[in-house]
Design a protein around this motif. Structure first.
Motif, PDB file in Angstrom:
ATOM      1  N   PRO A  39       0.830  -1.210   0.000  1.00 10.62           N
ATOM      2  CA  PRO A  39       0.000   0.000   0.000  1.00 10.62           C
ATOM      3  C   PRO A  39       0.864   1.260   0.000  1.00 10.62           C
ATOM      4  CG  PRO A  39       0.092  -0.930   2.205  1.00 10.62           C
ATOM      5  CD  PRO A  39       0.822  -1.885   1.296  1.00 10.62           C
ATOM      6  N   TYR A  40       0.261   2.352  -0.490  1.00 10.79           N
ATOM      7  CA  TYR A  40       0.912   3.659  -0.448  1.00 10.79           C
ATOM      8  C   TYR A  40       0.771   4.203   0.970  1.00 10.79           C
ATOM      9  CZ  TYR A  40       2.141   8.425  -1.578  1.00 10.79           C
ATOM     10  OH  TYR A  40       2.770   9.638  -1.608  1.00 10.79           O
ATOM     11  N   PRO A  41       1.738   4.831   1.548  1.00 16.82           N
ATOM     12  CA  PRO A  41       3.025   5.281   1.017  1.00 16.82           C
ATOM     13  C   PRO A  41       4.186   4.323   1.293  1.00 16.82           C
ATOM     14  CG  PRO A  41       2.653   6.381   3.099  1.00 16.82           C
ATOM     15  CD  PRO A  41       1.452   5.491   2.848  1.00 16.82           C
ATOM     16  N   GLU A  42       3.886   3.177   1.971  1.00 11.95           N
ATOM     17  CA  GLU A  42       4.954   2.224   2.286  1.00 11.95           C
ATOM     18  C   GLU A  42       5.655   1.712   1.028  1.00 11.95           C
ATOM     19  OE1 GLU A  42       1.840   1.878   3.622  1.00 11.95           O
ATOM     20  OE2 GLU A  42       2.291   2.554   5.658  1.00 11.95           O
ATOM     21  N   ASN A  43       4.896   1.571  -0.052  1.00 10.75           N
ATOM     22  CA  ASN A  43       5.469   1.066  -1.298  1.00 10.75           C
ATOM     23  C   ASN A  43       6.576   1.977  -1.826  1.00 10.75           C
ATOM     24  OD1 ASN A  43       3.676   3.129  -1.991  1.00 10.75           O
ATOM     25  ND2 ASN A  43       2.612   1.941  -3.563  1.00 10.75           N
ATOM     26  N   VAL A  44       6.316   3.263  -1.858  1.00 13.59           N
ATOM     27  CA  VAL A  44       7.302   4.223  -2.381  1.00 13.59           C
ATOM     28  C   VAL A  44       8.463   4.362  -1.404  1.00 13.59           C
ATOM     29  CG1 VAL A  44       7.668   6.617  -3.105  1.00 13.59           C
ATOM     30  CG2 VAL A  44       5.570   5.420  -3.763  1.00 13.59           C
ATOM     31  N   ARG A  45       8.153   4.404  -0.124  1.00 11.52           N
ATOM     32  CA  ARG A  45       9.209   4.505   0.890  1.00 11.52           C
ATOM     33  C   ARG A  45      10.145   3.296   0.804  1.00 11.52           C
ATOM     34  NH1 ARG A  45       6.482   4.020   5.603  1.00 11.52           N
ATOM     35  NH2 ARG A  45       5.551   6.054   5.203  1.00 11.52           N
ATOM     36  N   THR A  46       9.580   2.109   0.666  1.00 18.32           N
ATOM     37  CA  THR A  46      10.390   0.897   0.561  1.00 18.32           C
ATOM     38  C   THR A  46      11.238   0.909  -0.704  1.00 18.32           C
ATOM     39  OG1 THR A  46       8.765  -0.355   1.830  1.00 18.32           O
ATOM     40  CG2 THR A  46      10.308  -1.624   0.482  1.00 18.32           C
ATOM     41  N   ALA A  47      10.655   1.343  -1.812  1.00 15.30           N
ATOM     42  CA  ALA A  47      11.414   1.407  -3.068  1.00 15.30           C
ATOM     43  C   ALA A  47      12.611   2.335  -2.923  1.00 15.30           C
ATOM     44  CB  ALA A  47      10.512   1.873  -4.209  1.00 15.30           C
ATOM     45  N   ARG A  48      12.398   3.469  -2.301  1.00 17.44           N
ATOM     46  CA  ARG A  48      13.505   4.425  -2.088  1.00 17.44           C
ATOM     47  C   ARG A  48      14.567   3.854  -1.159  1.00 17.44           C
ATOM     48  NH1 ARG A  48       9.252   9.246  -1.690  1.00 17.44           N
ATOM     49  NH2 ARG A  48       9.250   9.852  -3.883  1.00 17.44           N
ATOM     50  N   GLU A  49      14.135   3.125  -0.126  1.00 14.32           N
ATOM     51  CA  GLU A  49      15.085   2.515   0.805  1.00 14.32           C
ATOM     52  C   GLU A  49      15.928   1.451   0.116  1.00 14.32           C
ATOM     53  OE1 GLU A  49      12.765   1.133   4.135  1.00 14.32           O
ATOM     54  OE2 GLU A  49      12.349   3.177   4.829  1.00 14.32           O
ATOM     55  N   VAL A  50      15.292   0.630  -0.712  1.00 15.62           N
ATOM     56  CA  VAL A  50      16.031  -0.405  -1.442  1.00 15.62           C
ATOM     57  C   VAL A  50      17.036   0.243  -2.391  1.00 15.62           C
ATOM     58  CG1 VAL A  50      15.808  -2.250  -3.166  1.00 15.62           C
ATOM     59  CG2 VAL A  50      14.248  -2.169  -1.212  1.00 15.62           C
ATOM     60  N   GLU A  51      16.614   1.276  -3.100  1.00 14.92           N
ATOM     61  CA  GLU A  51      17.537   1.979  -3.998  1.00 14.92           C
ATOM     62  C   GLU A  51      18.708   2.569  -3.216  1.00 14.92           C
ATOM     63  OE1 GLU A  51      15.373   4.788  -6.397  1.00 14.92           O
ATOM     64  OE2 GLU A  51      14.778   3.226  -7.819  1.00 14.92           O
ATOM     65  N   ALA A  52      18.455   3.134  -2.034  1.00 14.51           N
ATOM     66  CA  ALA A  52      19.522   3.721  -1.213  1.00 14.51           C
ATOM     67  C   ALA A  52      20.507   2.647  -0.746  1.00 14.51           C
ATOM     68  CB  ALA A  52      18.933   4.456  -0.015  1.00 14.51           C
ATOM     69  N   LEU A  53      19.994   1.479  -0.376  1.00 14.38           N
ATOM     70  CA  LEU A  53      20.875   0.371   0.036  1.00 14.38           C
ATOM     71  C   LEU A  53      21.810  -0.037  -1.101  1.00 14.38           C
ATOM     72  CD1 LEU A  53      18.380  -1.905   1.992  1.00 14.38           C
ATOM     73  CD2 LEU A  53      20.366  -0.732   2.945  1.00 14.38           C
ATOM     74  N   ARG A  55      22.784   1.819  -3.644  1.00  7.81           N
ATOM     75  CA  ARG A  55      23.772   2.897  -3.831  1.00  7.81           C
ATOM     76  C   ARG A  55      24.851   2.841  -2.759  1.00  7.81           C
ATOM     77  NH1 ARG A  55      19.049   5.985  -5.079  1.00  7.81           N
ATOM     78  NH2 ARG A  55      18.979   6.328  -7.324  1.00  7.81           N
ATOM     79  N   ASP A  56      24.447   2.578  -1.516  1.00 12.43           N
ATOM     80  CA  ASP A  56      25.409   2.496  -0.409  1.00 12.43           C
ATOM     81  C   ASP A  56      26.426   1.377  -0.626  1.00 12.43           C
ATOM     82  OD1 ASP A  56      24.134   4.608   0.857  1.00 12.43           O
ATOM     83  OD2 ASP A  56      23.087   3.338   2.326  1.00 12.43           O
ATOM     84  N   LEU A  57      26.048   0.363  -1.379  1.00 11.39           N
ATOM     85  CA  LEU A  57      26.950  -0.752  -1.669  1.00 11.39           C
ATOM     86  C   LEU A  57      27.757  -0.534  -2.951  1.00 11.39           C
ATOM     87  CD1 LEU A  57      24.573  -3.642  -0.609  1.00 11.39           C
ATOM     88  CD2 LEU A  57      26.627  -2.844   0.593  1.00 11.39           C
ATOM     89  N   GLY A  58      27.621   0.649  -3.576  1.00 11.41           N
ATOM     90  CA  GLY A  58      28.455   0.999  -4.718  1.00 11.41           C
ATOM     91  C   GLY A  58      27.891   0.694  -6.082  1.00 11.41           C
ATOM     92  N   ALA A  59      26.636   0.295  -6.150  1.00 11.48           N
ATOM     93  CA  ALA A  59      26.008   0.015  -7.448  1.00 11.48           C
ATOM     94  C   ALA A  59      24.915   1.056  -7.707  1.00 11.48           C
ATOM     95  CB  ALA A  59      25.414  -1.390  -7.462  1.00 11.48           C
TER      96      ALA A  59
END
Length: 176
Positions: A39-53, A55-59
């Motif tokens: 559900p929104y807004p957890e879906n967008v928040r989770t997507a952003r968190e996964v993307e940040a993880l 990036r933090d690992l260098g990809a």
């Protein structure tokens, strides 16, 4: 956005294009979880968190979706919001790609759809929570996810926890 010169229907975001040009690792991500899985807004928040993880690992993360008749490789914050809020995104697997592209619709890619788009964009690694498989009762319904065939057809490494637990795991393993 930076358009691939050979395919105007395949558009990589500036960060994805820069990572490709620099030879940095890219990780494809599906978008069905955003549009249909949470559900929104957890879906967008989770997507952003996964993307940040990632990036933090260098990809560089490359969340994939269909927007306005184009395959988008790497989404902006506004595009993530669109997928997360719209409620109108098509669920896009192999069979749906041509129809949603030609119709200019909004589409969230499944595992199979993401694998195809990632391969078209030259991305070799895809991360997801779980793949589809043989559904319970498939002996009568023949309901088998396109994900299983895509694993055999498309040269993209899929990193996941396994088949989704709502499936018939024994039959999924037998099918694989």
């Amino acid at each position: 956005m930076v358009a691939d010169l050979a395919h105007s229907w395949l558009i990589c975001s500036a960060p994805v294009a820069a990572a490709q040009a620099a030879g940095r690792p890219l990780v494809a991500l599906e978008s069905t979880i955003i549009a249909h899985g949470m559900p929104y807004p957890e879906n967008v928040r989770t997507a952003r968190e996964v993307e940040a993880l990632i990036r933090d690992l260098g990809a560089e993360p490359a969340t994939i979706a269909l927007i306005g008749g184009r395959i988008r490789i790497g989404l902006s914050d506004d595009e993530l919001e669109l997928l997360g809020r719209s409620g109108q995104a098509h669920k896009v697997s192999r069979r749906d790609l041509p129809v949603v592209l030609a119709g200019g619709g909004l589409g969230a890619t499944t595992v199979a759809g993401t694998m195809i788009c990632a391969a078209l964009a030259g991305i070799e690694v895809f991360v997801t929570g779980g793949i589809g498989g043989v559904h319970r009762g498939a002996q009568e319904t023949f309901d088998i996810s396109a994900d299983l065939q895509e694993l055999a057809k498309t040269s993209v490494a899929v990193v996941c926890a396994g088949a989704k637990s709502i499936l018939d795991i024994a039959l999924t393993l037998e099918y694989l």
